[in-house]
Design an enzyme around this catalytic site. Structure first.
Site, mmCIF file in Angstrom:
data_model
loop_
_atom_site.group_PDB
_atom_site.id
_atom_site.type_symbol
_atom_site.label_atom_id
_atom_site.label_comp_id
_atom_site.label_asym_id
_atom_site.label_seq_id
_atom_site.Cartn_x
_atom_site.Cartn_y
_atom_site.Cartn_z
ATOM 1 N N ASP A 185 13.124 10.403 1.033
ATOM 2 C CA ASP A 185 12.425 9.381 0.233
ATOM 3 C C ASP A 185 10.922 9.668 0.192
ATOM 4 O O ASP A 185 10.234 9.537 1.202
ATOM 5 C CB ASP A 185 12.697 8.026 0.909
ATOM 6 C CG ASP A 185 11.912 6.878 0.290
ATOM 7 O OD1 ASP A 185 11.329 7.063 -0.789
ATOM 8 O OD2 ASP A 185 11.910 5.783 0.904
ATOM 9 N N HIS B 63 8.966 1.649 2.447
ATOM 10 C CA HIS B 63 9.087 3.112 2.420
ATOM 11 C C HIS B 63 8.187 3.773 3.460
ATOM 12 O O HIS B 63 7.106 3.279 3.763
ATOM 13 C CB HIS B 63 8.732 3.638 1.028
ATOM 14 C CG HIS B 63 9.621 3.111 -0.050
ATOM 15 N ND1 HIS B 63 10.823 3.690 -0.386
ATOM 16 C CD2 HIS B 63 9.492 2.031 -0.859
ATOM 17 C CE1 HIS B 63 11.399 3.001 -1.356
ATOM 18 N NE2 HIS B 63 10.609 1.991 -1.665
#
Lengths: 534, 534
Positions: B174, B347
Site C-alpha cells: 500500500d 495508511h
C-alpha cells in the site's frame, strides 16, 4: 471590493475577480455586482488599490468601463493593471495615479489615505489608513509579516504605529490564514530550498510558480546566476509579469542569463532552468502541456527536475496531482508540496494577526478576505485579545456597516453579489442557464421534433429523435425507436382528448417520454420537444 | 482488483470501485473492466478480499453477476458485501466464505492463501500471503501499523515474519502514504481528542466521520457513555454500518445509549450526541443538509459543537469548506482538520513501509493502491533499502508482471481500465457521450429545425431555433432572430449551388451559425441541425 462612504462621497478599495465555482459551468470569470457604484456614480471619488493580484484588480476593466474614476496604486500594481486595460481597449481613457508605499493622499473633501508597505506574495503590496471625519479605518490588504523579505522591506510597523497612535476606529484585516497557528514562514525559506535544489540537480530544472510571485522568481534568477544556468521564461502570464517587473525595476536579471525558448537546445541540460506557469495544473498551461507531452517546444526528459513551488489553491488539488503523476511517468523527478520549504503562504498566521491587532488597537474589528470560517477564526482571535464581541463584524457581501458617533451596526445592505462573465457576455448567464447546463452535463439531451398539419394536428413528419450526451447512438437504436412510439402515442392521446395547445402537447411528450426513459435507464436527460406546422 | 494467475488457475484479489473524476460528467460509479475474467471464466477459482471499503468491494455486485465464483473474506467485510449483493438481488446466488484473520485456505490446485491481520480505518482488515508453485506473494491490503489500536490487535507482524522466513518473491504494498515521513498516528489519538471535546462541550455534539470507521464510532460511543450522553445515529450509510457492525460484534453499544432521531427533542442539548454522515460535504448527506438548513429533522442550534472527524478526500476540499462555512453561519462551533488529532490516516507512512519491507525482505517490490506519485515514493523507499531498481515494478492498469524462475518482467498487458456506470447503464457511456456532455455543460445547445419540401428543398416551415444553457432567452431574442437569418442564408446558398445532401446542409448550417455565434459571443454552443421533410 470595499466601499467607504461619507455623506456624498465614496472611496472604492480594490475590484477583484474570482474564478468560477464548480457549479458555474462554462463561466470564465466572476466579478462583483457593482450596481451600487453605477447608481451613485457622482459620489465615487476614486479607486485605491492594495496590490496587483487578480482577486484585487481583475474586475477593474469591467468596473472602469462604467465607473471611470481616477485609480491610485503603487507602480507594479498599476503596471499589471495597465496590461489588462490595454487588452480591453480602455487604457487611454483611464487616469492612473502612482503612489509610493509611504504616500499620503487626499481624496475628495473627506478622505485622507495613508498607504503603508506590507509583505505579501507580490511586490509593492500596501495597506492603507483611511481617515474620514468619522474616524480612521485601517485596511491591511493581503499581508504577512516577513522579517527577512527578499527585497529587504518589512511590513511598515512604525508607520502603522504612528497612525494608530491617533486612534483607529476599525481594522479590516486579512483573515485568510487565521486558522494557522504561529507565524508564516519567510519567502527567504523558499529561496534556500530552491538554492539547494540547484546545488543538487544534475540535469535540467523546470520550476513552476505563480507568475505574480516576483520575489520567488527573483530567487530563481539568483540561484541560476550562482550555479551558472541560463533562464528561459515560459507561459504567457509568466512572460508578461517578468517583462513588466523587470522593466519597472522589481526584477533584477543579470546580463546574459535570460535566453529564448528557441535556444534551450544550444545548452546542456545542466546549464538550463525553465521558469514556467502551470503550478495549479491548469489544463492549458505550459507545465501541464509538458506533463501531457503536448507542449510545442519542450519535452520532459528523464532526469529533469521539476519543481512546483506553490500549494494548490483549494479546488485545484486533483489537477495538480494529475500533473505531478504525469511528470513522474515521463521520468522527471518532481519536487512539490510534500517537500517542506518549497512554498510559503503570503498571508499572516495567528501570531502575526495578533501583532497587527495589538499595534492598531482598533475599536471595531472586521475580518475580511477569507472564507467565512477564516473570518470566524480572526473574530475569535480578536475576542481573545479583548475586543468586545459586539464590536466585531462579520458582514455578508453587500452589508453596510454604519459607524456613528458612539456605535457601529450593520444597517441594511445594498445590491451586491456576483456577475458571471462568459465569453463576451457579462451577466447574461444566470441561474436558469446554469441549471440547464447542469442538467445537460449530467444526462444529456433528447430533442423530439414533429411536424403537424395545421388545424388537424395530424403528424406529417416525424417524430424524429436526436440525442446528445445521453447514450451511445449505436447502443440506443432500440431505445430511440421505443421513444418515438411513446411520443406518437402521447400525441394520439392528445388528439383523442381534443387537446390542441402546443404547450400542452409538449408537456405530454416531456412527461410520458421522461417517465419511460427513467424506467429504462434511471437517467433524466433534458427532453426538448419541438413542434413544426405545415 | 488484482489477478494472480498460475497455469490454468486465476485468483482474484478485491474488486473495488472508484468515484467519478471531475470530467466524467453524470457518471455515478467507475468499476474495473473485468473482461479478462469473463474471457477466462473457467480459470477463475475464487475472489479473496482484504477489507470492506468501497474501493475494494464496491464493484463486486457487477463482477459477481458475470463471474459467479466463491468469495472469501473476514466477517465484517462479508457483512458489508452482503448488503450490496442484497440490493442487487444476487445475495442468494453467491457463495460467501468467512475466514479468520489468521486463516490459511487452499484455493484450486495451486494457491495457498494465508491471511494476516492489519490495522486500517475499518475493522477486520487483512493482508495475505499467496503461495504459488512460483513462490510467495504478499499483498498488504490497505494497512498501517497502529501500536495502540482501539480493538487491541496490531498488524500481525509475527505471522508476517513467520511467512517471510520461507522467502517472499514479491511484496505488493500500500503506497497511499509513501510521501509522508515518520509514522501515522494511532486511532487512539482521535479517541483522546473526541473525549476532550465531550469534556468541554456545553451543548449538543454533532460528529461526522466515515461510516465505515467503526473504531472511531466506537470511541464516540465510549465518550458518550462516559459523559452521559445519548447517541443518535443519522444518515443512511451510518445507520447501515452501525447496524451491521453491532450485530456482528464489532461495535459495543452500552444499553440505553442509543436513541431514535425522533426522540432527541426529549433530551437537553448537553445530553445528546449525533453521529452523522457528511464528513466529505456530500451534497445529499445528513450533515450538509443540516448546514443548509434543509434536514427534515435536525436544525443546527447556535452553541452546537460540530466535529468533522475526517480529512477531505482529494477533490472534496471545496465541498467540505462550504459545509464548514455554512455551519459557522448557523452559529455552530465547528471543529475540523485545522485542529490536530481529529483525524488520522489509515495508511502506513514512510517508516512503517520500511518496517514492512524489512520484515518481508521481498525479491521484488510492487507499490500498489496509490496514485502514481505515491507509487514512485514507495519505489524510492524500496531502492533506499537495497532492492534493486530493476526489481521494482510500477505497472499500468492491465500490465502483466510475469515471474519466471530467475527473473520477473512486464510481459504485455490484458484488456483493463474503467467501465462507467450511469444509472442502470453499465458501460453505455463512453468518450463520445462524455465529450458531448462536456460541450453541453460549457456553452449549452442550439437546436435548429427546418422542414423542407421533398425534392426541391424549399423551406416549408422554420427555421426554428431553440436553445438551452446558452443565454437568457429574453436577452437572446435578437441573437436568435439573426441566427435564423444565418440559417436561411446557408440553405439558400446550398440550393443555389444545387447541394441537396442533408449531411451537407447540416454541415453548412453548423459552420455558418457556429462562426456567427462565436463572433458575437465568444462561445461555442453545440449546434444541432434537424431537417424534416414533407
Amino acid at each position: 471590493m470595499f466601499v467607504v462612504e461619507y455623506k456624498d462621497e465614496i472611496l472604492v478599495i480594490d475590484g477583484g475577480l474570482k474564478f468560477p465555482e464548480e457549479d458555474m459551468l462554462g463561466i470564465d470569470l466572476v466579478i462583483p455586482d457593482f450596481t451600487y457604484l453605477t447608481d451613485n456614480l457622482s459620489k465615487v471619488q476614486a479607486i485605491v488599490l492594495t496590490h496587483g493580484h487578480e482577486d484585487h484588480i481583475g474586475a477593474l476593466p469591467f468596473v472602469l468601463k462604467q465607473v471611470n474614476k481616477p485609480v491610485y496604486g503603487t507602480k507594479l500594481t498599476l503596471g499589471l493593471l495597465e496590461g489588462k486595460l490595454r487588452e480591453h481597449g480602455i487604457l487611454n481613457s483611464v487616469t492612473l495615479n502612482t503612489v509610493q508605499a509611504i504616500s499620503t493622499i487626499k481624496i475628495g473633501k473627506y478622505f485622507t489615505v495613508e498607504f503603508f508597505k506590507v509583505n505579501h506574495s507580490i511586490p509593492d503590496a500596501v495597506g492603507m489608513a483611511i481617515t474620514t471625519p468619522a474616524g480612521t479605518i485601517i485596511h491591511t490588504g493581503d499581508f504577512k509579516i516577513d522579517q527577512t523579505p527578499v527585497d529587504g522591506q518589512t511590513t511598515d510597523f512604525s508607520r502603522i504605529s504612528e497612525i494608530s497612535k491617533r486612534g483607529v476606529l476599525a481594522l479590516l484585516a486579512d483573515s485568510t490564514n487565521a486558522e494557522r497557528p504561529g507565524f508564516t514562514m519567510s519567502e527567504k525559506v523558499v529561496g534556500g530550498t530552491i538554492d539547494e535544489i540547484f546545488r543538487l540537480a544534475k540535469n535540467r530544472i523546470i520550476l513552476a510558480t505563480f507568475a505574480s510571485n516576483v520575489h520567488r522568481i527573483q530567487q530563481v534568477f539568483d540561484s541560476a546566476f550562482k550555479y551558472d544556468r541560463k533562464v528561459c521564461v515560459n507561459g504567457r502570464s509568466m512572460v508578461n509579469v517578468v517583462n513588466i517587473a523587470s522593466e519597472l525595476g522589481y526584477l533584477n536579471i543579470a546580463k546574459g542569463v535570460l535566453i529564448d525558448l528557441e535556444d534551450i537546445g544550444k545548452y546542456n541540460p545542466e546549464e538550463v532552468v525553465l521558469i514556467t506557469t502551470g503550478s495549479q495544473g491548469e489544463p492549458m498551461s505550459a507545465l501541464t502541456r509538458m506533463a501531457n507531452s503536448d507542449h510545442r517546444k519542450v519535452e520532459i526528459i528523464p532526469g529533469d527536475t521539476v519543481v512546483i513551488a506553490a500549494s494548490p489553491i483549494p479546488g485545484n488539488e486533483k489537477l495538480v496531482s494529475k500533473t505531478i503523476n504525469n511528470l513522474f511517468k515521463r521520468g522527471a523527478d518532481v519536487i512539490y508540496e510534500s517537500v517542506s520549504g518549497i512554498h510559503v503562504s503570503g498571508h499572516a498566521s495567528k501570531e502575526e494577526l495578533k501583532m497587527m491587532i495589538n499595534i492598531v488597537k482598533p475599536k471595531y474589528l472586521v475580518p475580511i478576505h477569507g472564507e467565512y470560517k477564516h473570518c470566524i477564526h480572526l473574530a475569535k482571535i480578536g475576542e481573545s485579545m479583548g475586543i468586545e464581541k459586539d464590536n466585531i463584524f462579520l458582514p455578508d457581501i453587500g452589508d453596510v456597516i454604519e459607524f456613528s458617533k458612539d456605535k457601529a451596526r450593520i444597517n441594511g445592505s445594498v445590491q451586491a453579489g456576483y456577475i458571471l462573465v462568459d465569453g463576451l457576455g457579462v451577466g447574461d448567464v444566470g441561474n436558469i442557464v446554469l441549471r440547464d447546463r447542469k442538467q445537460l452535463s449530467l444526462d444529456g439531451i433528447l430533442v423530439v421534433v414533429v411536424t403537424l398539419q395545421k388545424g388537424t394536428n395530424k403528424i406529417m413528419a416525424g417524430p424524429d429523435i436526436v440525442s446528445r450526451g445521453f447514450v451511445y447512438v449505436r447502443e440506443s437504436e432500440e431505445l430511440i425507436e421505443e421513444s418515438k412510439q411513446v411520443v406518437t402515442k402521447s400525441l394520439d392521446k392528445c388528439r383523442d382528448k381534443n387537446i390542441k395547445e402546443w404547450s400542452q402537447l409538449k408537456i405530454a411528450i416531456r412527461d410520458q417520454l421522461g417517465k419511460s426513459l427513467y424506467e429504462k435507464t434511471r437517467r433524466r436527460p433534458m427532453i426538448l420537444p419541438i413542434i413544426m406546422e405545415v
